[in-house]
Write a protein that holds these residues in place. Sequence first.
Motif, mmCIF file in Angstrom:
data_model
loop_
_atom_site.group_PDB
_atom_site.id
_atom_site.type_symbol
_atom_site.label_atom_id
_atom_site.label_comp_id
_atom_site.label_asym_id
_atom_site.label_seq_id
_atom_site.Cartn_x
_atom_site.Cartn_y
_atom_site.Cartn_z
ATOM 1 N N ASP A 224 0.830 -1.209 0.000
ATOM 2 C CA ASP A 224 0.000 0.000 0.000
ATOM 3 C C ASP A 224 0.861 1.255 0.000
ATOM 4 O O ASP A 224 0.525 2.256 -0.641
ATOM 5 C CB ASP A 224 -0.930 0.012 1.210
ATOM 6 C CG ASP A 224 -2.113 -0.938 1.049
ATOM 7 O OD1 ASP A 224 -2.128 -1.709 0.068
ATOM 8 O OD2 ASP A 224 -3.011 -0.910 1.916
ATOM 9 N N ASN B 68 2.283 1.598 -3.555
ATOM 10 C CA ASN B 68 1.231 2.039 -4.474
ATOM 11 C C ASN B 68 0.887 3.510 -4.241
ATOM 12 O O ASN B 68 0.623 4.259 -5.193
ATOM 13 C CB ASN B 68 -0.025 1.187 -4.297
ATOM 14 C CG ASN B 68 0.141 -0.216 -4.874
ATOM 15 O OD1 ASN B 68 1.012 -0.451 -5.705
ATOM 16 N ND2 ASN B 68 -0.676 -1.148 -4.429
ATOM 17 N N ARG C 169 3.825 -5.214 -10.882
ATOM 18 C CA ARG C 169 2.519 -5.845 -11.099
ATOM 19 C C ARG C 169 2.626 -6.992 -12.094
ATOM 20 O O ARG C 169 2.039 -8.061 -11.886
ATOM 21 C CB ARG C 169 1.521 -4.803 -11.602
ATOM 22 C CG ARG C 169 1.043 -3.843 -10.530
ATOM 23 C CD ARG C 169 0.180 -2.740 -11.109
ATOM 24 N NE ARG C 169 -0.426 -1.933 -10.050
ATOM 25 C CZ ARG C 169 -1.173 -0.855 -10.264
ATOM 26 N NH1 ARG C 169 -1.406 -0.449 -11.512
ATOM 27 N NH2 ARG C 169 -1.696 -0.193 -9.251
ATOM 28 N N ASN D 11 1.851 -10.872 -11.145
ATOM 29 C CA ASN D 11 0.883 -11.700 -11.873
ATOM 30 C C ASN D 11 1.553 -12.923 -12.488
ATOM 31 O O ASN D 11 0.935 -13.998 -12.579
ATOM 32 C CB ASN D 11 0.179 -10.864 -12.952
ATOM 33 C CG ASN D 11 -0.862 -9.923 -12.358
ATOM 34 O OD1 ASN D 11 -1.685 -10.336 -11.536
ATOM 35 N ND2 ASN D 11 -0.838 -8.655 -12.752
ATOM 36 N N LYS E 104 0.149 -16.474 -1.857
ATOM 37 C CA LYS E 104 0.423 -15.790 -0.598
ATOM 38 C C LYS E 104 1.008 -16.766 0.424
ATOM 39 O O LYS E 104 0.512 -17.871 0.590
ATOM 40 C CB LYS E 104 -0.878 -15.183 -0.052
ATOM 41 C CG LYS E 104 -0.709 -14.448 1.264
ATOM 42 C CD LYS E 104 -2.040 -13.871 1.743
ATOM 43 C CE LYS E 104 -1.879 -13.205 3.100
ATOM 44 N NZ LYS E 104 -3.150 -12.622 3.595
ATOM 45 N N LYS F 18 3.231 -7.526 -3.234
ATOM 46 C CA LYS F 18 1.914 -7.364 -3.843
ATOM 47 C C LYS F 18 1.020 -8.595 -3.676
ATOM 48 O O LYS F 18 -0.207 -8.462 -3.595
ATOM 49 C CB LYS F 18 2.053 -7.014 -5.327
ATOM 50 C CG LYS F 18 2.500 -5.580 -5.572
ATOM 51 C CD LYS F 18 2.534 -5.253 -7.039
ATOM 52 C CE LYS F 18 2.953 -3.799 -7.263
ATOM 53 N NZ LYS F 18 1.966 -2.823 -6.751
ATOM 54 N N ASN G 214 -2.409 -5.362 -14.307
ATOM 55 C CA ASN G 214 -3.335 -4.953 -13.252
ATOM 56 C C ASN G 214 -2.766 -5.287 -11.869
ATOM 57 O O ASN G 214 -1.943 -6.199 -11.715
ATOM 58 C CB ASN G 214 -4.681 -5.647 -13.430
ATOM 59 C CG ASN G 214 -4.568 -7.163 -13.369
ATOM 60 O OD1 ASN G 214 -3.967 -7.788 -14.257
ATOM 61 N ND2 ASN G 214 -5.111 -7.773 -12.330
ATOM 62 N N GLU G 215 -3.228 -4.555 -10.844
ATOM 63 C CA GLU G 215 -2.827 -4.831 -9.461
ATOM 64 C C GLU G 215 -3.466 -6.144 -9.026
ATOM 65 O O GLU G 215 -4.688 -6.305 -9.108
ATOM 66 C CB GLU G 215 -3.296 -3.698 -8.543
ATOM 67 C CG GLU G 215 -2.916 -3.876 -7.085
ATOM 68 C CD GLU G 215 -1.444 -3.608 -6.804
ATOM 69 O OE1 GLU G 215 -0.949 -4.086 -5.762
ATOM 70 O OE2 GLU G 215 -0.785 -2.920 -7.620
ATOM 71 N N PRO G 216 -2.677 -7.121 -8.575
ATOM 72 C CA PRO G 216 -3.259 -8.401 -8.136
ATOM 73 C C PRO G 216 -4.247 -8.189 -6.983
ATOM 74 O O PRO G 216 -3.992 -7.394 -6.080
ATOM 75 C CB PRO G 216 -2.041 -9.201 -7.673
ATOM 76 C CG PRO G 216 -0.887 -8.601 -8.399
ATOM 77 C CD PRO G 216 -1.204 -7.142 -8.511
ATOM 78 N N ASP G 217 -5.344 -8.881 -7.050
ATOM 79 C CA ASP G 217 -6.390 -8.744 -6.035
ATOM 80 C C ASP G 217 -6.135 -9.742 -4.904
ATOM 81 O O ASP G 217 -6.847 -10.729 -4.742
ATOM 82 C CB ASP G 217 -7.766 -8.973 -6.666
ATOM 83 C CG ASP G 217 -8.905 -8.732 -5.671
ATOM 84 O OD1 ASP G 217 -8.663 -8.048 -4.664
ATOM 85 O OD2 ASP G 217 -10.027 -9.239 -5.917
ATOM 86 N N ILE G 218 -5.087 -9.467 -4.139
ATOM 87 C CA ILE G 218 -4.695 -10.340 -3.032
ATOM 88 C C ILE G 218 -4.716 -9.504 -1.753
ATOM 89 O O ILE G 218 -4.043 -8.474 -1.673
ATOM 90 C CB ILE G 218 -3.280 -10.927 -3.231
ATOM 91 C CG1 ILE G 218 -3.163 -11.633 -4.584
ATOM 92 C CG2 ILE G 218 -2.920 -11.864 -2.082
ATOM 93 C CD1 ILE G 218 -3.963 -12.890 -4.724
ATOM 94 N N LYS G 219 -5.464 -9.959 -0.765
ATOM 95 C CA LYS G 219 -5.536 -9.227 0.499
ATOM 96 C C LYS G 219 -4.294 -9.543 1.339
ATOM 97 O O LYS G 219 -4.023 -10.695 1.650
ATOM 98 C CB LYS G 219 -6.803 -9.615 1.267
ATOM 99 C CG LYS G 219 -6.993 -8.840 2.577
ATOM 100 C CD LYS G 219 -8.322 -9.171 3.226
ATOM 101 C CE LYS G 219 -8.464 -8.490 4.591
ATOM 102 N NZ LYS G 219 -8.332 -7.030 4.517
#
Length: 540
Positions: A26, A29, A58, A62, A71, A94, A176-181
Amino acid sequence: MEKPWLKWYDPGVPASINYPEKPLKDMFNQNAAANPDRPYLIFGDSTITYGEANRFARKLANSFLSLGIKKGDRVAIMSPNYPEYVIALEACYKIGAVAVPTNPMATVRELIHQFKDSGAICVVAWAGVADKAVQILQEQSAFLSHVIVFRAEKDKFQFSDRVIKYEDLLEGSKENEPDIKVSHKDLAMLQYTGGTTGVSKGCMLSNFNILSQAYQDHYWFRNSYADLPYLKTLCCMPLYHIYGFNTNININKVAGGCAILVTVPTIDHILDAIDMHEPNFYAAVPAMIFGLKEHPRTTSSKIRSIKGMICGSSPLAVEVMKRFEELSGATITEGYGLSETSNVLTCTPFGKRKPGSVGLPWPDIDIKIVDIATGKSEMPVGEPGELIARGPNIMSGYWNNEAETANAIRDGWLYTGDIAYMDEDGFFFIVDRKKDMILSSGFNVYPREIDEVIYELPQVFKTCAIGVPDEKRGESVKSFIVLNPGASLTEEEVLRHCRERLSAYKVPKYIEFIDELPLTPVGKPMRNELRKRELEKFKK
């Protein structure tokens, strides 16, 4: 607890910091969104902006996901200071993969231990050293599934679905930004160090540990670059070392500046980078400062662009510090820390220094000096004991090593194994090392590891390695050897044997054959006695 050191903090340095509960990605970014065109990495005559670095990170993140890396998986990064090292690090952040910084000078034997211990399933490696990782992959000596090679010359590697060319991997990947919490509590890095036995251990550093240190860095040093457009660090220390990483990449998570990467830190290359890019902050070791002080180009260089400095790894001679500050105009601070503490625990302020001191604890770091025997009774001011610490930057423990963790962390305090004392002003002084670690040019060298390698020679009856004073390196390794009766062995044979089995900085600089070693009643070599003898010679 009382903190007498707070009154000596430089103006603007807070006693406590409000750390955001954010993952490292974060922060990166955020910087990329705020200043996409600002330089992030400078390498030779090329510049990678924050926007470009974010796009590359990114794409690599990916690509990791497409290879099945998820993760929590461990990814080793093995390289000198190339931009790809940093991109790989950001890509790990990321997706919540755990970065495992890896010394590119390590031997195959050393790499197998680290890869096995960490459970690394992928290695991102510079082509100049990637053959070692490929060998381990092919021989199935560890758990690797992929080796990603960057900057490979044509036809040097046989690329496949397991040995992959970095540039090809990124070419077809999504931006794209990976959608990983990822949480601030999640593990971000396994920083390997050595232990009292010389066996390498992985320090478990969370996103919060590392980001806390970045905020501490920024608040401590920001007076040196507050009036400048942005922080520009001269990155000569290796990024796989916690010191190089923290003072160049990590600090910029908060400062939002850039790092000038120097891959081969000869004095000429350092001066080239200074003249070409005019850095304003420099993290160094005594050997670098000594070399710059002596170099004929320094006086005509742009050395005065540097406004702030930290010197670590070993004490800097007062006369060397004074001369370099005259040349550069910069104020040199000196610090102390460990891999277990995300790097820094104490540092001298810009406004007050004491010869021989490693300075004051940083914001939110508590330090006590306790008795060596029990580790429970606090020592009086001026009396030496073991230095113990607690703070937001301190590791949660050693990876897969409960016994060592329990020994190092007790009741929330990290027992460093270093002997120190605090004076009446709250300045700390390191007296000795409880562990027998040798600090050579900023690297931790563990004598027992060297002893074990030399013991492989059948001619050797007894051996003992110690650190001896070295004006440039801080310390160099000296090994004493007692031969078996009638055996014959030369210095060159010992050194050749060591070079084949140890990283270059661990190879002894000096070999001395002696008739007998000083031994304890149970037959263990007395390193302290040998060190004492060598120090007496050095003083003479």
